[in-house]
Design a protein around this motif. Structure first.
Motif, PDB file in Angstrom:
ATOM      1  N   LEU A 106      -9.391   4.545  -3.628  1.00  0.00           N
ATOM      2  CA  LEU A 106      -9.028   3.599  -5.020  1.00  0.00           C
ATOM      3  C   LEU A 106      -9.751   2.507  -4.970  1.00  0.00           C
ATOM      4  CD1 LEU A 106      -5.222   4.474  -5.483  1.00  0.00           C
ATOM      5  CD2 LEU A 106      -6.980   5.388  -6.983  1.00  0.00           C
ATOM      6  N   LYS A 107     -10.576   1.504  -4.479  1.00  0.00           N
ATOM      7  CA  LYS A 107     -11.447   0.932  -4.830  1.00  0.00           C
ATOM      8  C   LYS A 107     -12.683   0.999  -4.333  1.00  0.00           C
ATOM      9  CE  LYS A 107      -9.573  -1.795  -0.542  1.00  0.00           C
ATOM     10  NZ  LYS A 107      -8.582  -2.956  -0.555  1.00  0.00           N
ATOM     11  N   PRO A 108     -14.109   0.599  -4.628  1.00  0.00           N
ATOM     12  CA  PRO A 108     -15.439   0.732  -4.077  1.00  0.00           C
ATOM     13  C   PRO A 108     -15.797   0.045  -2.810  1.00  0.00           C
ATOM     14  CG  PRO A 108     -15.671  -1.233  -5.732  1.00  0.00           C
ATOM     15  CD  PRO A 108     -14.131  -0.823  -5.648  1.00  0.00           C
ATOM     16  N   LEU A 163     -16.088  -3.709  -1.707  1.00  0.00           N
ATOM     17  CA  LEU A 163     -14.663  -4.846  -2.165  1.00  0.00           C
ATOM     18  C   LEU A 163     -14.830  -4.860  -0.826  1.00  0.00           C
ATOM     19  CD1 LEU A 163     -13.653  -6.601  -4.647  1.00  0.00           C
ATOM     20  CD2 LEU A 163     -11.661  -4.701  -4.987  1.00  0.00           C
ATOM     21  N   ALA A 179      -4.447 -11.760   6.784  1.00  0.00           N
ATOM     22  CA  ALA A 179      -4.483 -11.050   5.493  1.00  0.00           C
ATOM     23  C   ALA A 179      -4.022  -9.645   5.705  1.00  0.00           C
ATOM     24  CB  ALA A 179      -5.823 -11.300   4.865  1.00  0.00           C
ATOM     25  N   ALA A 180      -4.149  -9.172   4.820  1.00  0.00           N
ATOM     26  CA  ALA A 180      -3.318  -7.382   4.733  1.00  0.00           C
ATOM     27  C   ALA A 180      -4.168  -6.799   3.698  1.00  0.00           C
ATOM     28  CB  ALA A 180      -2.479  -7.161   4.439  1.00  0.00           C
ATOM     29  N   ILE A 181      -5.537  -6.154   4.401  1.00  0.00           N
ATOM     30  CA  ILE A 181      -6.704  -5.122   3.609  1.00  0.00           C
ATOM     31  C   ILE A 181      -6.265  -3.513   3.713  1.00  0.00           C
ATOM     32  CG2 ILE A 181      -9.045  -4.985   3.277  1.00  0.00           C
ATOM     33  CD1 ILE A 181      -9.272  -7.939   4.352  1.00  0.00           C
ATOM     34  N   ASN A 182      -6.517  -2.925   2.795  1.00  0.00           N
ATOM     35  CA  ASN A 182      -6.280  -1.569   2.993  1.00  0.00           C
ATOM     36  C   ASN A 182      -7.893  -0.588   3.205  1.00  0.00           C
ATOM     37  OD1 ASN A 182      -6.273   1.518   2.427  1.00  0.00           O
ATOM     38  ND2 ASN A 182      -5.080   1.238   0.764  1.00  0.00           N
ATOM     39  N   SER A 191       3.811  -0.003  -6.400  1.00  0.00           N
ATOM     40  CA  SER A 191       3.023  -0.233  -7.040  1.00  0.00           C
ATOM     41  C   SER A 191       2.727   1.414  -8.351  1.00  0.00           C
ATOM     42  CB  SER A 191       1.585  -0.366  -7.016  1.00  0.00           C
ATOM     43  OG  SER A 191       1.099  -1.667  -6.716  1.00  0.00           O
ATOM     44  N   PHE A 195       0.902  -0.780   0.239  1.00  0.00           N
ATOM     45  CA  PHE A 195       0.103  -0.317  -0.038  1.00  0.00           C
ATOM     46  C   PHE A 195       0.690   1.044  -0.448  1.00  0.00           C
ATOM     47  CE2 PHE A 195      -2.262  -2.846   2.409  1.00  0.00           C
ATOM     48  CZ  PHE A 195      -2.764  -4.321   1.481  1.00  0.00           C
ATOM     49  N   ARG A 220     -16.477  -6.686   1.396  1.00  0.00           N
ATOM     50  CA  ARG A 220     -16.272  -8.451   0.834  1.00  0.00           C
ATOM     51  C   ARG A 220     -14.831  -8.709   1.703  1.00  0.00           C
ATOM     52  NH1 ARG A 220     -15.277 -10.037  -5.607  1.00  0.00           N
ATOM     53  NH2 ARG A 220     -15.416 -12.008  -4.800  1.00  0.00           N
ATOM     54  N   ARG A 221     -14.040  -8.414   0.993  1.00  0.00           N
ATOM     55  CA  ARG A 221     -12.566  -8.766   1.318  1.00  0.00           C
ATOM     56  C   ARG A 221     -12.815  -8.930   3.183  1.00  0.00           C
ATOM     57  NH1 ARG A 221      -9.206  -6.145  -3.098  1.00  0.00           N
ATOM     58  NH2 ARG A 221      -9.786  -7.393  -4.977  1.00  0.00           N
ATOM     59  N   ALA A 234     -14.964 -12.340   3.658  1.00  0.00           N
ATOM     60  CA  ALA A 234     -14.216 -13.231   2.974  1.00  0.00           C
ATOM     61  C   ALA A 234     -13.082 -14.306   4.147  1.00  0.00           C
ATOM     62  CB  ALA A 234     -14.048 -13.338   2.093  1.00  0.00           C
ATOM     63  N   ALA A 235     -12.185 -12.670   4.683  1.00  0.00           N
ATOM     64  CA  ALA A 235     -11.090 -13.351   5.293  1.00  0.00           C
ATOM     65  C   ALA A 235     -11.080 -13.466   6.776  1.00  0.00           C
ATOM     66  CB  ALA A 235     -10.137 -12.335   5.129  1.00  0.00           C
TER      67      ALA A 235
END
Lengths: 247, 247
Positions: free
Chosen positions: A140-142, A145, A132-135, A90, A86, A148-149, A152-153
């Protein structure tokens, strides 16, 4: 003179966590490019040009750094933590993709200690099993999402690390994430708020999911959520290496 | 003399990735405890006692280190990579939980550069968006749980990092993981095999999921699987910062 570009991770804050590889690159650089507060962590010296920039201009910053390297400068783009998590690596390759002539440059990515692992070390070993690593930013994403992540995780039994959990511009989304977690995890699930880890402003707070409130997080916080087996031992929290009943 | 115990990450191999914090702890230690190949990475000096041990005796090793610290020694337990990621930190707290008298000791966890982030840096920025880290070994969990987590994370769009993908003792499970991925990801999905990163034995291989075969991995390999947006640019692979159609 042949130019080069390194995207370097400065770690979470403490200079004792800066790798010798990154220190060496900084000492050889002619130009330092990055978000202002990160550039400010590099010591000034004669001949070193500092290029601090604002937040959220990552692509412009990357293009500027690539132009400097193409002109023969020795450029370090500085990120907090690890540049691949993050952070700026990238964005740099996005800029290379837009202008493929940059692909011929001498580019390297220099890893650093990322916030979640510095925080985990301070807390014990909360990420000692699958995680799991989540921003959490929806810049930059809905946000759907993100939701959902997270679900799920958590449902698959991962421990979780949340980057950018909450900011002044989006104060309410983290409350939604906590609600989602409460819907699928037991109330005693451990959750840790690690703010400004390894800096003089460091604070650590471990609570249960039932006790967690959104105001425990801000943009300098990384949030770690244990899995169902994560527990306290002494002043630490840790996640056992075994799972699913195997001992 | 007051004893202490530090669980330290040596990073992936290159001494230039060892943090000054860990170097300092090693220089102050009286005893180094760990898996033989990791202890061998610490320079011998007069007064420093090395305690190499076999693989898969993590709890015995942790207890031994705690006993030494309780006896007043200055002990560093060495891990490859980061001690909090599928390494010795969790084992240490398991040993403390069994014998709570150890909780009063001066214990610290010193982070290091973990294999997936060193590998990501060599490859570009494949973990530049949300990602999950999974230990594929079924030494301490049922393989069905490994399968469930791989599927859940891939279906939710995480990039993936696999530790301990394949060993002589379990040569067939990684083939099963590749089959699972082929069932839920497109054939062109990028997958990277990063072996012995930053050491003289380093090798990097990037293929598509259609091209991947189990023999590309062994116990010294970390495997990185991109998300649906991960792509090549020049000699690198990277995952864009945006997802879900947001630009």
């Amino acid at each position: 003179m042949s130019g080069w570009l390194a995207v370097a991770g400065l770690g979470p804050g403490d200079a004792a966590l800066l790798t010798p590889e990154v220190s060496e690159a900084l000492s050889r650089a002619t130009d330092i490019v990055g978000y202002g507060p990160y550039v400010a962590r590099v010591s000034a010296r004669p001949g070193l040009v500092l290029h601090p920039s604002d937040n959220r201009v990552e692509l412009d910053r990357a293009r500027h750094a690539l132009e400097l390297a193409a002109a023969g400068r020795r450029v370090v783009v500085v990120s907090s933590g690890d540049p691949g998590v993050f952070a700026m690596a990238s964005a740099l390759f996005e800029a290379v993709e837009v202008e493929p002539r940059f692909a011929a440059l001498d580019i390297s990515i220099l890893p650093g200690i990322t916030a979640m692992l510095a925080a985990a070390a301070r807390l014990g070993a909360p990420l000692g099993h699958d995680f799991a690593a989540i921003n959490l930013s929806d810049n930059l994403k809905p946000f759907a999402l993100v939701e959902r992540r997270v679900l799920a995780a958590a449902q698959a039994g991962f421990a979780l690390a949340f980057y950018n959990p909450r900011s002044a511009a989006r104060p309410h989304q983290f409350a939604r994430v906590l609600d989602l977690l409460r819907g699928c995890c037991e109330p005693g699930r451990l959750i840790a708020f690690a703010r400004a880890v390894t800096t003089p402003d460091e604070s650590l707070q471990v609570v249960t999911l039932a006790e967690a409130v959104p105001e425990m997080a801000d943009m300098r916080t990384v949030v770690l959520v244990g899995n169902a087996d994560t527990r306290r031992v002494g002043r630490w929290i840790y996640t056992p290496r075994s799972a699913g009943g195997v001992r």
